[in-house]
Design a protein around this motif. Structure first.
Motif: not given
Length: 340
Positions: A137, A160-161, A185, A212
């Motif tokens: 992450r 993740t982001e 994501y 997204r």
């Protein structure tokens, strides 16, 4: 793609380790030395149990060597969550994210044996306490995760982001209750030379209700084996699709890979159709229909980049491909009770 050409592809080496040796701690077997060009690697040794290991703000390009390290993954506070007693209730210890990498651009994580205690027979919705064996992450672009062995987890590897440009390779995940890889994501990345040997969902690129858009991104699935496994989910024994996609998902390159479908009542035909539609490159792949029951009339057949096998022929193909992958990846950790 015939059996011989696929086996040749699947047998390629996954570790680029340089010659030399370094002494391991705690009586473990010596490890081949690694020269990442970024200083000495961080070495994890031994059993970490329920203790989370978290890394943050490492120098760019740092290496974490966990080839002699073992972790426990536990997402439920009771052994059989139900509508009456969910996975957040009970007294059992949990370790929902045993390995977390955050804000480490270009990191290389090697190895690790993640033994899960996620319930395998309870209903999916009652067992849904979010968890992943490896969580990448923050600003961790261009991470490489390789040689991981994980079983009986909720999610296997989660990006993740900020973790775009990921590269997951040479890893063996099995008995995964949800996503083998979660990429919700909608990041660009590569899943290469992996064995997902039993998962409810293969690679998720579904942001659910989040706004997204990954339509400018690309996920490459290359030389990988994805075997679906049916679990109890919302009252039915079934599984999702090898790629769990929506219209906003990244475009897909699917090359030299095998998708094996285990349940005749599998869910997500619309997701499967969308997977074929999102593929901007599709070649040398196999789609295996493992049940003896015929494919449903409404089953969305794959594009020409897939060869289709059914029933006993499909099962024989899978068994040979799986065994060949395992035999060719001796550097990936094993569990002591592994039945190969």
């Amino acid at each position: 793609m015939d059996r011989r050409s696929f086996m040749s592809l699947a047998g390629s080496s996954v570790f680029a380790l340089l010659p030399g040796w370094q002494e391991a701690q705690g009586g473990q077997a010596p490890l081949p030395a690694i020269d990442s060009g970024k200083g000495q690697p961080i070495v994890l040794n031994g059993e970490y149990g329920y203790e989370q290991q978290s890394f943050r703000d490492l120098p760019e390009g740092a290496t974490i060597d966990a080839r002699n390290a073992s972790f426990l993954v536990a997402n439920s506070r009771n052994s059989e969550p139900s509508a009456m007693m969910g996975c957040d209730e009970g007294t059992l210890p949990v370790n929902r994210y045993p390995l977390v990498i955050r804000d480490c651009p270009g990191v290389r994580f090697i190895g690790g044996r993640f033994n899960g205690q996620v319930p395998q027979t309870s209903d999916w919705r009652d067992t849904y306490c979010n968890s992943a064996a490896v969580l990448v992450r923050g600003e961790t672009a261009n991470a490489t995760i390789e040689g991981v062995r994980a079983r009986r987890c909720w999610d296997g590897i989660r990006f993740t982001e900020g973790a775009g440009g990921f590269h997951l390779k040479g890893s063996w995940l099995s008995e995964i209750r949800d996503d083998a890889v979660e990429n919700d994501y909608l990041l660009s990345g590569t899943v290469e030379d992996c064995l997902f040997d039993g998962c409810f969902s293969g690679i998720s690129v579904d942001p659910a209700k989040n706004d997204r858009d990954g339509t400018n991104e690309v996920v490459h699935i290359d030389g990988s084996l994805i075997h679906m496994h049916a679990y109890l989910a919302k009252g039915e024994i079934t599984h999702q699709t090898p790629v769990k996609a929506v219209d906003q998902s990244p475009r897909l390159r699917i090359t030299g890979s095998v998708f094996a479908l285990a349940a005749a009542n599998m869910r997500g035909f619309h997701r499967l159709e969308r997977t074929w539609r999102l593929a901007i490159e599709c070649r040398d792949n196999m789609l295996l229909w493992l049940p003896d029951e015929p494919m449903p009339f409404e089953f969305p057949m794959p594009p020409s980049g897939f060869r289709v096998l059914k029933g006993i022929d499909a099962r024989r193909y899978w068994d040979k491909a799986r065994l060949h992958w395992i035999t060719a990846h001796q550097d990936v950790a094993r569990f002591t009770d592994e039945a190969l």
